[in-house]
Design an enzyme around this catalytic site. Sequence first.
Site, PDB file in Angstrom:
ATOM      1  CB  SER A 284      90.579 -70.504  10.709  1.00  0.00           C
ATOM      2  OG  SER A 284      89.643 -69.834  11.296  1.00  0.00           O
TER       3      SER A 284
ATOM      4  CD  GLN B 161      81.937 -66.323   3.184  1.00  0.00           C
ATOM      5  OE1 GLN B 161      81.564 -65.992   4.308  1.00  0.00           O
ATOM      6  NE2 GLN B 161      83.347 -66.056   2.876  1.00  0.00           N
TER       7      GLN B 161
ATOM      8  NE  ARG C 197      84.794 -67.967  14.628  1.00  0.00           N
ATOM      9  CZ  ARG C 197      84.151 -67.575  13.732  1.00  0.00           C
ATOM     10  NH1 ARG C 197      84.415 -67.794  12.469  1.00  0.00           N
ATOM     11  NH2 ARG C 197      83.358 -66.714  13.673  1.00  0.00           N
TER      12      ARG C 197
ATOM     13  CD  GLN D 176      80.299 -62.577   8.527  1.00  0.00           C
ATOM     14  OE1 GLN D 176      80.011 -61.696   7.685  1.00  0.00           O
ATOM     15  NE2 GLN D 176      80.990 -63.489   8.606  1.00  0.00           N
TER      16      GLN D 176
ATOM     17  CE  LYS E  73      88.892 -72.375   7.504  1.00  0.00           C
ATOM     18  NZ  LYS E  73      87.759 -71.773   7.978  1.00  0.00           N
TER      19      LYS E  73
ATOM     20  CG  MET F  61      84.617 -60.789   9.169  1.00  0.00           C
ATOM     21  SD  MET F  61      83.620 -61.354  10.152  1.00  0.00           S
ATOM     22  CE  MET F  61      84.322 -63.103  10.658  1.00  0.00           C
ATOM     23  N   GLY F  62      89.327 -59.157   8.974  1.00  0.00           N
ATOM     24  CA  GLY F  62      90.682 -58.989   9.769  1.00  0.00           C
ATOM     25  C   GLY F  62      91.376 -59.715  10.547  1.00  0.00           C
ATOM     26  CE1 TYR F  63      94.718 -61.127  16.129  1.00  0.00           C
ATOM     27  CE2 TYR F  63      95.012 -63.503  15.217  1.00  0.00           C
ATOM     28  CZ  TYR F  63      95.356 -62.418  16.232  1.00  0.00           C
ATOM     29  OH  TYR F  63      96.118 -62.907  17.417  1.00  0.00           O
TER      30      TYR F  63
ATOM     31  CG  HIS G 155      92.952 -63.114   5.655  1.00  0.00           C
ATOM     32  ND1 HIS G 155      93.350 -63.355   7.059  1.00  0.00           N
ATOM     33  CD2 HIS G 155      91.318 -63.103   5.793  1.00  0.00           C
ATOM     34  CE1 HIS G 155      91.993 -63.597   7.806  1.00  0.00           C
ATOM     35  NE2 HIS G 155      90.808 -63.536   6.878  1.00  0.00           N
TER      36      HIS G 155
HETATM   37  P1  AMP Z   1      87.409 -64.052   7.214  1.00  0.00           P
HETATM   38  O1  AMP Z   1      88.327 -62.798   7.518  1.00  0.00           O
HETATM   39  O2  AMP Z   1      87.395 -65.254   8.120  1.00  0.00           O
HETATM   40  O3  AMP Z   1      85.958 -63.449   7.025  1.00  0.00           O
HETATM   41  O4  AMP Z   1      87.818 -64.400   5.690  1.00  0.00           O
HETATM   42  C1  AMP Z   1      88.012 -63.782   4.728  1.00  0.00           C
HETATM   43  C2  AMP Z   1      88.188 -64.245   3.255  1.00  0.00           C
HETATM   44  O5  AMP Z   1      89.763 -64.968   3.543  1.00  0.00           O
HETATM   45  C3  AMP Z   1      87.333 -65.160   2.974  1.00  0.00           C
HETATM   46  O6  AMP Z   1      87.251 -65.292   1.709  1.00  0.00           O
HETATM   47  C4  AMP Z   1      87.578 -66.383   3.458  1.00  0.00           C
HETATM   48  O7  AMP Z   1      87.264 -67.606   2.839  1.00  0.00           O
HETATM   49  C5  AMP Z   1      89.319 -66.111   3.213  1.00  0.00           C
HETATM   50  N1  AMP Z   1      90.197 -67.240   3.881  1.00  0.00           N
HETATM   51  C6  AMP Z   1      89.903 -67.624   5.291  1.00  0.00           C
HETATM   52  N2  AMP Z   1      90.884 -68.478   5.694  1.00  0.00           N
HETATM   53  C7  AMP Z   1      91.574 -69.026   4.370  1.00  0.00           C
HETATM   54  C8  AMP Z   1      92.340 -69.990   4.370  1.00  0.00           C
HETATM   55  N3  AMP Z   1      92.982 -70.785   5.020  1.00  0.00           N
HETATM   56  N4  AMP Z   1      92.937 -70.092   2.829  1.00  0.00           N
HETATM   57  C9  AMP Z   1      92.276 -69.525   1.981  1.00  0.00           C
HETATM   58  N5  AMP Z   1      91.482 -68.292   2.055  1.00  0.00           N
HETATM   59  C10 AMP Z   1      91.031 -68.151   3.298  1.00  0.00           C
END
Ligand code: AMP
Length: 291
Positions: free
Chosen positions: A185, A153, A187, A61, A149, A30-32, A37
Amino acid sequence: MIILEKISQMQHFSNNLRKEGKKIGLVPTMGYLHEGHISLIKRARELCDFVITTIFVNPTQFAPNEDFGSYPRNFERDVELAKNAGCDLIFAPHTEEMYSTGFHTKTCISNISEPFEGEFRPTHFDGVALIVAKLFNSTLPDLAVFGQKDYQQTLVIKTLVSDLNFPIDIIIAPTIREKNGLARSSRNKYLSPMEFENASIIYKALAEGKEVIEKGEADRKIINAYMLKKLRELSGIKVQYCASANADNLSQPAIFLAGERIVLLIACHLGKTRLIDNIVLTIPFQLRIEN
Ligand code: AMP
């Protein structure tokens, strides 16, 4: 870096890569972007000839009371970070492209979606499964990398892939953490410096659970109580769940079996920020002998 916004362009591009025999790796986000990532992109880079990162803040979601509107975004920075990590193409569709009016298909994955996150975010995994299926069909990858993480999911996605016969290998990459143990994260940006430091209690609680298990504890409620006690050292923390479960199917037996692979899971609020984390481990076959 190639940037595409249209599904038809993306499919055309991937079809051509496939004709050339290129192995395509997908990293949905979802970027950022942060180090978590980046580690997924690097993993895809190691395993594939061509790496696609998707950047899409998926409205379906988020529940109406959640942070869809304020979710952090920084596209320019994401492009730079993804490029440096070895990404070849960013697929960043607009909401209208992904959800044209008159969309009627529901993807509801029963059982595995229901406990934990499902209890507190009842529509979340329907939205995740829907967007992941749409991103798979848009990018046509051979392999997709997700982070541990978001443990539940990963199980939802494995079920989706198996039930709907997507010819895609799912790779799960380890959680990347801050120095204080807090899982990275997008967040985390919401946390004040004080909350950021305090948030290390989540990983400490998981470590506490791991420690009692390694000492021979297999009673689920006792394991959970140890973790909860640690979390409660931080006044003001609001715990949604603090649990242990079978790592494959999230069942919650009274006593875990020797050799059983389990996951310790925590979701809580620090101030207004909701944080989740987990660790996976195996119940030992025998008590560790302390010297
Ligand atoms: P998101 O952008 O939060 O939807 O995350 C995108 C992907 O990055 C998902 O597969 C998450 O599980 C993974 N992700 C997010 N945070 C971490 C982290 N700290 N370590 C490894 N993978 C992560």
